[in-house]
Design a protein around this motif. Structure first.
Motif, PDB file in Angstrom:
ATOM      1  N   VAL A  85       0.843  -1.202   0.000  1.00  0.00           N
ATOM      2  CA  VAL A  85       0.000   0.000   0.000  1.00  0.00           C
ATOM      3  C   VAL A  85       0.877   1.250   0.000  1.00  0.00           C
ATOM      4  CG1 VAL A  85      -1.726   1.321   1.300  1.00  0.00           C
ATOM      5  CG2 VAL A  85      -1.863  -1.182   1.233  1.00  0.00           C
ATOM      6  N   ILE A  86       0.497   2.230  -0.816  1.00  0.00           N
ATOM      7  CA  ILE A  86       1.107   3.566  -0.776  1.00  0.00           C
ATOM      8  C   ILE A  86       0.002   4.557  -0.426  1.00  0.00           C
ATOM      9  CG2 ILE A  86       2.339   5.363  -2.030  1.00  0.00           C
ATOM     10  CD1 ILE A  86       3.433   3.215  -3.887  1.00  0.00           C
ATOM     11  N   ILE A  87       0.230   5.377   0.589  1.00  0.00           N
ATOM     12  CA  ILE A  87      -0.717   6.424   0.965  1.00  0.00           C
ATOM     13  C   ILE A  87      -0.008   7.771   0.820  1.00  0.00           C
ATOM     14  CG2 ILE A  87      -2.329   5.129   2.375  1.00  0.00           C
ATOM     15  CD1 ILE A  87      -0.673   5.683   4.819  1.00  0.00           C
ATOM     16  N   ASP A  88      -0.595   8.670   0.055  1.00  0.00           N
ATOM     17  CA  ASP A  88       0.044   9.910  -0.380  1.00  0.00           C
ATOM     18  C   ASP A  88      -0.912  11.069  -0.102  1.00  0.00           C
ATOM     19  OD1 ASP A  88       1.257  11.989  -1.745  1.00  0.00           O
ATOM     20  OD2 ASP A  88       1.377  10.941  -3.673  1.00  0.00           O
ATOM     21  N   GLY A  89      -0.491  11.999   0.788  1.00  0.00           N
ATOM     22  CA  GLY A  89      -1.424  13.034   1.240  1.00  0.00           C
ATOM     23  C   GLY A  89      -2.372  12.407   2.240  1.00  0.00           C
ATOM     24  N   HIS A 149     -12.570   5.313  14.062  1.00  0.00           N
ATOM     25  CA  HIS A 149     -11.578   6.371  14.222  1.00  0.00           C
ATOM     26  C   HIS A 149     -10.346   5.922  15.009  1.00  0.00           C
ATOM     27  CE1 HIS A 149     -13.944   9.428  12.275  1.00  0.00           C
ATOM     28  NE2 HIS A 149     -14.992   9.130  13.024  1.00  0.00           N
ATOM     29  N   ASP A 150     -10.252   4.640  15.292  1.00  0.00           N
ATOM     30  CA  ASP A 150      -9.041   4.124  15.934  1.00  0.00           C
ATOM     31  C   ASP A 150      -7.909   4.042  14.902  1.00  0.00           C
ATOM     32  OD1 ASP A 150     -10.552   3.812  18.191  1.00  0.00           O
ATOM     33  OD2 ASP A 150     -10.780   1.627  17.982  1.00  0.00           O
ATOM     34  N   PRO A 151      -6.665   4.194  15.330  1.00  0.00           N
ATOM     35  CA  PRO A 151      -5.545   4.007  14.398  1.00  0.00           C
ATOM     36  C   PRO A 151      -5.584   2.607  13.786  1.00  0.00           C
ATOM     37  CG  PRO A 151      -4.787   5.019  16.430  1.00  0.00           C
ATOM     38  CD  PRO A 151      -6.206   4.593  16.670  1.00  0.00           C
ATOM     39  N   VAL A 152      -5.260   2.508  12.509  1.00  0.00           N
ATOM     40  CA  VAL A 152      -5.270   1.223  11.814  1.00  0.00           C
ATOM     41  C   VAL A 152      -4.000   0.457  12.149  1.00  0.00           C
ATOM     42  CG1 VAL A 152      -5.227   0.100   9.554  1.00  0.00           C
ATOM     43  CG2 VAL A 152      -6.742   2.062   9.959  1.00  0.00           C
ATOM     44  N   VAL A 153      -4.165  -0.804  12.531  1.00  0.00           N
ATOM     45  CA  VAL A 153      -3.045  -1.685  12.837  1.00  0.00           C
ATOM     46  C   VAL A 153      -2.984  -2.753  11.747  1.00  0.00           C
ATOM     47  CG1 VAL A 153      -2.025  -3.275  14.503  1.00  0.00           C
ATOM     48  CG2 VAL A 153      -3.342  -1.288  15.303  1.00  0.00           C
ATOM     49  N   SER A 154      -1.837  -2.870  11.073  1.00  0.00           N
ATOM     50  CA  SER A 154      -1.709  -3.839   9.983  1.00  0.00           C
ATOM     51  C   SER A 154      -0.237  -4.107   9.724  1.00  0.00           C
ATOM     52  CB  SER A 154      -2.368  -3.296   8.705  1.00  0.00           C
ATOM     53  OG  SER A 154      -2.099  -4.139   7.605  1.00  0.00           O
ATOM     54  N   ASP A 155       0.083  -5.330   9.268  1.00  0.00           N
ATOM     55  CA  ASP A 155       1.461  -5.656   8.916  1.00  0.00           C
ATOM     56  C   ASP A 155       1.665  -5.674   7.407  1.00  0.00           C
ATOM     57  OD1 ASP A 155       0.115  -7.932   8.207  1.00  0.00           O
ATOM     58  OD2 ASP A 155       1.359  -9.320   9.372  1.00  0.00           O
ATOM     59  N   ILE A 156       0.707  -5.131   6.639  1.00  0.00           N
ATOM     60  CA  ILE A 156       0.881  -5.007   5.187  1.00  0.00           C
ATOM     61  C   ILE A 156       1.936  -3.934   4.922  1.00  0.00           C
ATOM     62  CG2 ILE A 156      -0.236  -4.356   3.015  1.00  0.00           C
ATOM     63  CD1 ILE A 156      -2.860  -5.408   4.195  1.00  0.00           C
ATOM     64  N   PRO A 157       2.937  -4.195   4.076  1.00  0.00           N
ATOM     65  CA  PRO A 157       3.970  -3.190   3.778  1.00  0.00           C
ATOM     66  C   PRO A 157       3.343  -1.897   3.261  1.00  0.00           C
ATOM     67  CG  PRO A 157       4.619  -5.322   2.921  1.00  0.00           C
ATOM     68  CD  PRO A 157       3.203  -5.470   3.377  1.00  0.00           C
ATOM     69  N   THR A 158       3.762  -0.779   3.850  1.00  0.00           N
ATOM     70  CA  THR A 158       3.128   0.504   3.543  1.00  0.00           C
ATOM     71  C   THR A 158       4.184   1.595   3.369  1.00  0.00           C
ATOM     72  OG1 THR A 158       1.214  -0.131   4.891  1.00  0.00           O
ATOM     73  CG2 THR A 158       1.415   2.195   4.304  1.00  0.00           C
ATOM     74  N   LEU A 159       3.998   2.403   2.346  1.00  0.00           N
ATOM     75  CA  LEU A 159       4.814   3.602   2.122  1.00  0.00           C
ATOM     76  C   LEU A 159       3.908   4.811   2.297  1.00  0.00           C
ATOM     77  CD1 LEU A 159       7.328   5.164   1.141  1.00  0.00           C
ATOM     78  CD2 LEU A 159       6.546   4.754  -1.207  1.00  0.00           C
ATOM     79  N   ALA A 160       4.233   5.686   3.255  1.00  0.00           N
ATOM     80  CA  ALA A 160       3.426   6.879   3.537  1.00  0.00           C
ATOM     81  C   ALA A 160       4.188   8.119   3.089  1.00  0.00           C
ATOM     82  CB  ALA A 160       3.097   6.966   5.020  1.00  0.00           C
ATOM     83  N   ILE A 161       3.491   9.018   2.374  1.00  0.00           N
ATOM     84  CA  ILE A 161       4.130  10.199   1.790  1.00  0.00           C
ATOM     85  C   ILE A 161       3.358  11.448   2.195  1.00  0.00           C
ATOM     86  CG2 ILE A 161       4.825  11.335  -0.344  1.00  0.00           C
ATOM     87  CD1 ILE A 161       4.853   8.544  -1.663  1.00  0.00           C
ATOM     88  N   GLY A 162       4.067  12.397   2.788  1.00  0.00           N
ATOM     89  CA  GLY A 162       3.509  13.713   3.065  1.00  0.00           C
ATOM     90  C   GLY A 162       4.179  14.738   2.171  1.00  0.00           C
ATOM     91  N   SER A 163       3.596  15.933   2.080  1.00  0.00           N
ATOM     92  CA  SER A 163       4.130  16.973   1.200  1.00  0.00           C
ATOM     93  C   SER A 163       4.222  18.305   1.938  1.00  0.00           C
ATOM     94  CB  SER A 163       3.248  17.141  -0.036  1.00  0.00           C
ATOM     95  OG  SER A 163       3.218  15.958  -0.801  1.00  0.00           O
ATOM     96  N   ALA A 164       5.305  19.014   1.690  1.00  0.00           N
ATOM     97  CA  ALA A 164       5.561  20.259   2.411  1.00  0.00           C
ATOM     98  C   ALA A 164       4.599  21.376   2.041  1.00  0.00           C
ATOM     99  CB  ALA A 164       6.995  20.715   2.162  1.00  0.00           C
ATOM    100  N   TRP A 165       4.076  21.370   0.816  1.00  0.00           N
ATOM    101  CA  TRP A 165       3.144  22.421   0.404  1.00  0.00           C
ATOM    102  C   TRP A 165       1.712  22.125   0.805  1.00  0.00           C
ATOM    103  CZ3 TRP A 165       4.354  22.906  -5.543  1.00  0.00           C
ATOM    104  CH2 TRP A 165       5.676  23.329  -5.730  1.00  0.00           C
ATOM    105  N   ASP A 166       1.421  20.900   1.170  1.00  0.00           N
ATOM    106  CA  ASP A 166       0.055  20.417   1.298  1.00  0.00           C
ATOM    107  C   ASP A 166      -0.735  21.217   2.330  1.00  0.00           C
ATOM    108  OD1 ASP A 166      -2.273  18.944   1.326  1.00  0.00           O
ATOM    109  OD2 ASP A 166      -1.274  17.005   1.420  1.00  0.00           O
ATOM    110  N   THR A 167      -1.816  21.853   1.907  1.00  0.00           N
ATOM    111  CA  THR A 167      -2.679  22.591   2.831  1.00  0.00           C
ATOM    112  C   THR A 167      -4.025  21.894   3.020  1.00  0.00           C
ATOM    113  OG1 THR A 167      -3.466  24.000   1.010  1.00  0.00           O
ATOM    114  CG2 THR A 167      -1.593  24.801   2.304  1.00  0.00           C
TER     115      THR A 167
END
Length: 665
Positions: free
Chosen positions: A238-242, A566-584
């Protein structure tokens, strides 16, 4: 593109039906009888090199409105499969989950094909409009309420201002919409992220895939995380972006992403020796800039900038994916706004409408002007070749696009649908010249969008608004139409009216999700408290009105809270998380927050990118493709490290110790 490939592309366009067994299987109903597939024409425009039924498959998957009741009401989810460029693709596709909720992606196929091209090198890419979104939003679109208010909606869309006449306030339209949907039998409670997660698995298996990967942006990250929690079967990576984690109070924190974007820029300058030396105490200068904007003291080219102008400078970067970043100029701009006069850097940005043009021929000529005669000669030859190639490519793209449209009209819509549209456009001038008649025609055309394709309905419309020879020609075309051509005409009407309604439809679909899932988890009182406690609470000026409007609308809905959502998701599926400096829209820090309960995850912040980093920086797609190819790989930070801005040092920088010197310059 080589001559052979061009000829091959044109030949493929003109050829008969493909023999791709996957397409044939999908045309026969797909791979799962409980979620049947119907193949359809792809929404326009297509990518230059896309060929329907060969490189691009489109259609709809029928899924239960309530997955716990598979024999109950059903809805259709529009999808597209962008086939891999490889003859031997990996068996696990990339499934893109779009943002919103309430805004689809299939009407942007050409752009998404470009964004996800790296992934198509060795696997298919699947997109679908989620329930209550885009082309899958028919079941939750309140056509009667929209038709009743179409005149004010169209006027508001055209003028982009709130109308004083009529009552098309969000609360009024939402109330009308909710009543209409409930009366139609829609179970609004089933339009939520959990049912959406079940849809993901249903769509994937209906299209013939068992394992798959996810790429979510914005709301799509919340949906991806819910899939990981509730329907993890078959999910490989999984990739999560923004990132919008479900644990975040998303509507209480509307201003937090903007505040973080400001802080990120200030830190970038502070940790850059040249920037920090040229623009010391930048935090204090920014506070003064906000004060000056609020007091109307920032005047550019004789025009007073509005109070939210400083915030707009940070937010506007999100919408500029095609031009050079103006991040390097912001420290100088902050200093100039703080002193309130002599603002050459700010004037340059305003003149360019808050974007910087790409380097062009004139810039290149300036760079080579100091070179020797031989270098200039070869440069001019190379430039001439480049200009010729660019012109030829543009002409080729236009020609092929027109060929595709012509084939679509003849093969799918039929020639009479196109002729009817052209004839009605020509005959509409007298109607448009009469304001009252034009208003009535618009309202009646809006009513047609929810009608079953019928020659009688079309004859009635033509009879009411056209006369003489124009009416006779239109009626003759209607009489001669096939059923396919008739459906094409009604599809065109829906598309035309939908352009005016798209903004309010998208908002109403968002309300369905947010007002049911996120309240009372979020409240207006909490929004005000959170915003006041931010490092840069001034950002709230751009959100206060929207927050008031949002919470007013949500009071009309019945909350549908779900235990644990609304609980934090717990999973062992490989995940790449991406945030952005401009993101408003989603705070950069939320990418790391989401990974705190994902043990096989890694996160990065991309310095020069906005909401959905993959759309801004090519190295994000490269990083993502490398991760999907090997989810066990630990990625280094070469992508974010390569994107540090080279700050602009204004000619007056360094003279700020003397205000008089700065003003004199």
């Amino acid at each position: 593109m080589s001559f052979d490939k061009i000829v091959g592309l044109i030949a493929s366009l003109l050829a008969g039906d493909p023999v791709d067994p996957a397409f044939e299987r999908l045309s026969a109903g797909g791979y799962n009888a409980t979620t049947p597939v119907t193949m359809r024409s792809c929404p326009r425009p297509l990518g230059l090199y896309e060929i329907e039924r060969k490189t691009l498959f489109c259609g709809a998957v029928s899924v239960p409105e309530d997955h716990a009741r598979p024999d109950g009401r059903r809805i259709e989810l529009a999808f597209a499969i962008m086939k891999s460029h490889s003859s031997y693709p990996e068996p696990d596709p990339l499934v893109y989950l779009h943002g919103g909720p309430g805004t689809g992606n299939l009407e942007g196929l050409r752009g998404f094909a470009k964004v996800f091209d790296k992934f198509r090198q060795n696997r298919d890419v699947i997109m679908f409009d989620e329930r209550a979104a885009g082309l899958s939003g028919h079941s939750t679109t309140c056509y009667e309420a929209l038709t009743t208010n179409i005149l004010d909606i169209a006027r508001k869309t055209a003028e982009a201002t709130t109308q004083k006449d009529g009552d098309t306030s969000p609360s009024k339209l939402a109330a009308d919409c909710i009543s209409e949907l409930r009366a139609s039998g829609i179970d609004l409670a089933k339009y939520n992220t959990y049912e959406n997660a079940l849809d993901v698995r249903a769509v994937v298996t209906a299209l013939g895939y068992e394992s798959y990967n996810l790429y979510g942006i914005s709301y799509g990250t919340k949906l991806a995380l819910e899939v990981m929690r509730s329907v993890p079967e078959g999910v490989r990576a999984v990739i999560i972006d923004g990132v919008a984690p479900p644990s975040v109070h998303l509507y209480d924190t509307l201003a937090q992403p903007g505040s973080e974007a400001v802080t990120f820029l200030l830190d970038q300058c502070r940790t850059n020796p040249a920037c920090d030396s040229a623009y010391p105490e930048l935090n204090d200068k920014l506070r003064q800039a906000f004060t000056n904007a609020a007091e109307g003291k920032i005047v550019v080219r004789g025009k007073k900038m509005p109070p939210q102008f400083v915030q707009v400078l940070f937010d506007r970067r999100n919408g500029d994916r095609e031009h050079r970043s103006y991040t390097p100029y912001l420290p100088a701009v902050i200093y100039e706004m703080a002193r309130g006069e002599n603002m050459p850097t700010l004037e340059m940005l305003v003149d360019e409408e808050l974007s910087l043009p790409r380097y062009g021929i004139a810039d290149a000529r300036k760079l080579v002007a100091t070179r020797g005669d031989e270098e200039q000669r070869y440069f001019n030859l190379a430039l001439a070749e480049a200009e010729a190639t660019k012109g030829n490519e543009a002409s080729l793209e236009l020609t092929i696009s027109e060929l595709k449209d012509a084939l679509h009209r003849s093969r799918v819509l039929g020639p009479l649908a196109s002729l009817f549209d052209e004839e009605m456009s020509r005959a509409s001038q007298p109607v448009l010249a009469d304001p009252e008649k034009a208003k009535a025609a618009l309202a009646d055309m809006a009513a047609l969008q929810n009608k079953i394709a019928s020659k009688d309905e079309l004859r009635r419309f033509v009879g009411d608004y056209f006369s003489g020879e124009s009416q006779a020609r239109l009626l003759a075309l209607i009489d001669a139409m096939s059923e396919t051509e008739l459906r094409g005409v009604f599809s065109g009407i829906r598309t035309s009216v939908g352009k005016a309604e798209s903004g309010i439809v998208g908002s109403s679909h968002l309300w369905i999700y947010a007002c049911q899932e996120d309240l009372p988890y979020n409240t207006l009182e909490q929004y005000k408290k959170v915003t006041a406690g931010l490092e840069w609470p001034q950002i709230g000026i751009a959100w206060d009105g929207l927050a008031e409007e949002f919470y007013a609308v949500c009071r009309l809905f019945e909350p549908q809270p779900r235990a644990g959502f609304h609980d934090p998701v717990v999973s062992d599926i490989p995940t790449l998380a991406i945030g952005s400096a401009w993101d408003t829209q989603t705070a950069a820090s939320w990418a790391k927050l989401a990974t705190d309960t994902l043990p096989r995850s890694q996160s990065f912040v991309i310095p020069e990118a906005g909401h959905g980093a993959i759309a801004y920086q090519p190295c994000v797609a490269e990083m993502g493709a490398a991760f999907i190819n090997n989810p066990a790989r630990t990625l280094d930070d070469r992508c974010p490290a390569s994107l540090k801005p080279d700050f602009h040092i204004a000619p007056w920088a360094g003279d700020e110790t003397s205000a008089d010197k700065a003003k004199a310059n």
